[in-house]
Design an enzyme around this catalytic site. Structure first.
Site, PDB file in Angstrom:
ATOM      1  CG  ASP A   1      -0.388   0.693  -3.806  1.00  7.39           C
ATOM      2  OD1 ASP A   1      -1.449   0.319  -4.338  1.00  7.39           O
ATOM      3  OD2 ASP A   1      -0.362   1.466  -2.847  1.00  7.39           O
ATOM      4  CB  ILE A   2      -2.969  -2.784  -6.926  1.00  3.86           C
ATOM      5  CG1 ILE A   2      -3.888  -1.982  -5.996  1.00  3.86           C
ATOM      6  CG2 ILE A   2      -2.826  -4.201  -6.433  1.00  3.86           C
ATOM      7  CD1 ILE A   2      -5.321  -2.459  -5.995  1.00  3.86           C
TER       8      ILE A   2
ATOM      9  CE  LYS B   1      -8.203  -0.644   9.275  1.00  5.98           C
ATOM     10  NZ  LYS B   1      -6.921  -1.119   8.726  1.00  5.98           N
TER      11      LYS B   1
ATOM     12  N   GLY C   1       0.835  -1.207   0.000  1.00 12.21           N
ATOM     13  CA  GLY C   1       0.000   0.000   0.000  1.00 12.21           C
ATOM     14  C   GLY C   1       0.863   1.247   0.000  1.00 12.21           C
TER      15      GLY C   1
ATOM     16  CE1 TYR D   1     -10.653   1.306   7.231  1.00 11.64           C
ATOM     17  CE2 TYR D   1     -11.407   2.644   9.070  1.00 11.64           C
ATOM     18  CZ  TYR D   1     -10.398   2.221   8.233  1.00 11.64           C
ATOM     19  OH  TYR D   1      -9.130   2.712   8.400  1.00 11.64           O
TER      20      TYR D   1
ATOM     21  CG  ASP E   1      -3.928  -7.990  -5.657  1.00 16.21           C
ATOM     22  OD1 ASP E   1      -4.175  -7.676  -4.466  1.00 16.21           O
ATOM     23  OD2 ASP E   1      -4.819  -8.285  -6.487  1.00 16.21           O
TER      24      ASP E   1
ATOM     25  N   GLY F   1      -0.431   4.915  -1.176  1.00 14.35           N
ATOM     26  CA  GLY F   1      -1.537   5.577  -0.490  1.00 14.35           C
ATOM     27  C   GLY F   1      -1.089   6.722   0.401  1.00 14.35           C
ATOM     28  CD  GLN F   2      -3.976  10.394   4.543  1.00 12.49           C
ATOM     29  OE1 GLN F   2      -4.696   9.478   4.925  1.00 12.49           O
ATOM     30  NE2 GLN F   2      -4.049  11.606   5.058  1.00 12.49           N
TER      31      GLN F   2
HETATM   32  N1  SER Z   1      -9.380   7.918   8.494  1.00  7.84           N
HETATM   33  C1  SER Z   1     -10.130   6.703   8.481  1.00  7.84           C
HETATM   34  C2  SER Z   1     -11.442   6.888   7.840  1.00  7.84           C
HETATM   35  O1  SER Z   1     -11.985   7.954   7.950  1.00  7.84           O
HETATM   36  C3  SER Z   1     -10.330   6.227   9.875  1.00  7.84           C
HETATM   37  O2  SER Z   1      -9.411   5.234  10.161  1.00  7.84           O
HETATM   38  O3  SER Z   1     -11.950   5.989   7.260  1.00  7.84           O
END
Ligand code: SER
Length: 319
Positions: free
Chosen positions: A35-36, A147, A9, A143, A53, A12-13
């Site tokens: 990353d992909i 987690k 990843g 999400y 991947d 990403g950010q």
């Molecule tokens: N920044 C993330 C989100 O907003 C929270 O882990 O999905």
């Protein structure tokens, strides 16, 4: 033995900044970015990058063995807002990405694994202020459920198979290099870009929705600190609460106005308002501070001035 790191990843950010910080410490050729998606120019020019991947278990295992990987950072995930649009797919991606890295870490020599959890593990029945490390956890987003399940699996692999699993519950992360995608805390990044470009921002959360936040530089240094901590210091093998600061959109807008006096903000809450309301407003991260010396150096003022300055520089370079 050399430390060889795999970052999954890396485009990403978080990944785009973490890779560069790790390369500074461990050497460019010891940090493998994957990353992909294509990476930033900085990552591509400074060291190894490959398309990988994480959902392809055999390729992942092969990569670990081939490059003698000793540590993995797995940052691949569908964030909270996007996950609500594709619940089953998001669950599948988030869980399979984690289970593949746990299994690959168990089978290969890469015993140390970082995987981020999130403030999303908490839910509407959790105490909202100064949320304790150990408390009621009934997340109601896909999400958050993924987690929370992931934290449990990480701890399980540590106890059962000796995988050196380490994790923090990231708050909203604020950065200027790579923008986040599809999260509920994203407003706190978008607002800065819009303030510089247009002097106005339409916020998708209500003005008084406080959430825990952290500047990316603090998030990266704490992540590396946790990975470098002596295993004996770690009393937890699920995930550590971590949040430097908390604020709401109205407070952030007031900070921005100190630099851009004409800045205006309007509010048009969407489905992410309900997600934000189910999350803590502030977090008690004293266990992380005690165990491995977690610390923050950016308050809302320093964060705001840094974001505005860096975004201006970035836009000027592009122009
Ligand atoms: N920044 C993330 C989100 O907003 C929270 O882990 O999905």
């Amino acid at each position: 033995m050399d430390t060889n790191i795999l970052v999954i990843g890396s485009s990403g950010q978080i990944g785009s900044e973490l890779v560069m910080a790790l390369r500074k410490i461990y050497g460019n050729n010891h940090v493998f970015a994957t990353d992909i998606k294509q990476p930033t120019e900085e990552i591509r020019k400074s060291g190894p990058f490959q398309i990988l991947d994480v959902l392809d278990f055999n390729n992942l295992l092969h990569f670990l063995v081939r490059f003698n990987i000793t540590e993995i950072y797995n940052l691949a995930a569908v964030l909270s807002g996007n996950a609500e649009k594709i619940p089953l797919q998001a669950w599948d991606i988030n869980m399979r990405a984690l289970m593949n890295t746990l299994e690959a870490a168990r089978e290969s020599g890469a015993k140390k694994l970082f995987w981020p959890s999130s403030i999303a593990v908490f839910g509407p029945t959790t105490p909202r202020r100064n949320t304790p490390q150990t408390t009621i956890m009934e997340p109601n987003t896909v999400y958050g459920i993924s987690k929370l399940a992931g934290e449990r699996w990480g701890e399980y692999y540590n106890k059962r198979y000796g995988v050196d699993f380490r994790s923090v519950r990231y708050p909203g992360l604020i950065s200027y290099k790579t923008e986040p995608g599809g999260g509920t805390t994203d407003y706190a990044v978008e607002i800065f870009f819009e303030a510089v470009k247009k002097g106005h921002y339409q916020c998708f959360l209500k003005e008084n929705t406080a959430l825990p936040m952290m500047f990316m530089e603090d998030a990266i240094s704490n992540t590396i600190k946790l990975m470098q901590a002596d295993a004996k210091q770690l009393s937890l093998r699920s995930s550590y609460n971590m949040a430097g600061i908390s604020f709401d959109p109205k407070q952030l807008a007031a900070e921005i106005r100190k630099h851009i006096p004409g800045f205006t903000i309007s509010f048009k809450p969407d489905f992410r308002q309900a997600i934000a309301e189910s999350w803590p407003a502030s977090i008690d991260d004293s266990v992380a501070r005690r165990d491995w010396n977690m610390e923050t150096t950016y308050d809302i003022g320093k964060l705001t001035s840094t974001m505005l300055e860096k975004i201006r520089e970035k836009l000027e370079k592009k122009a």
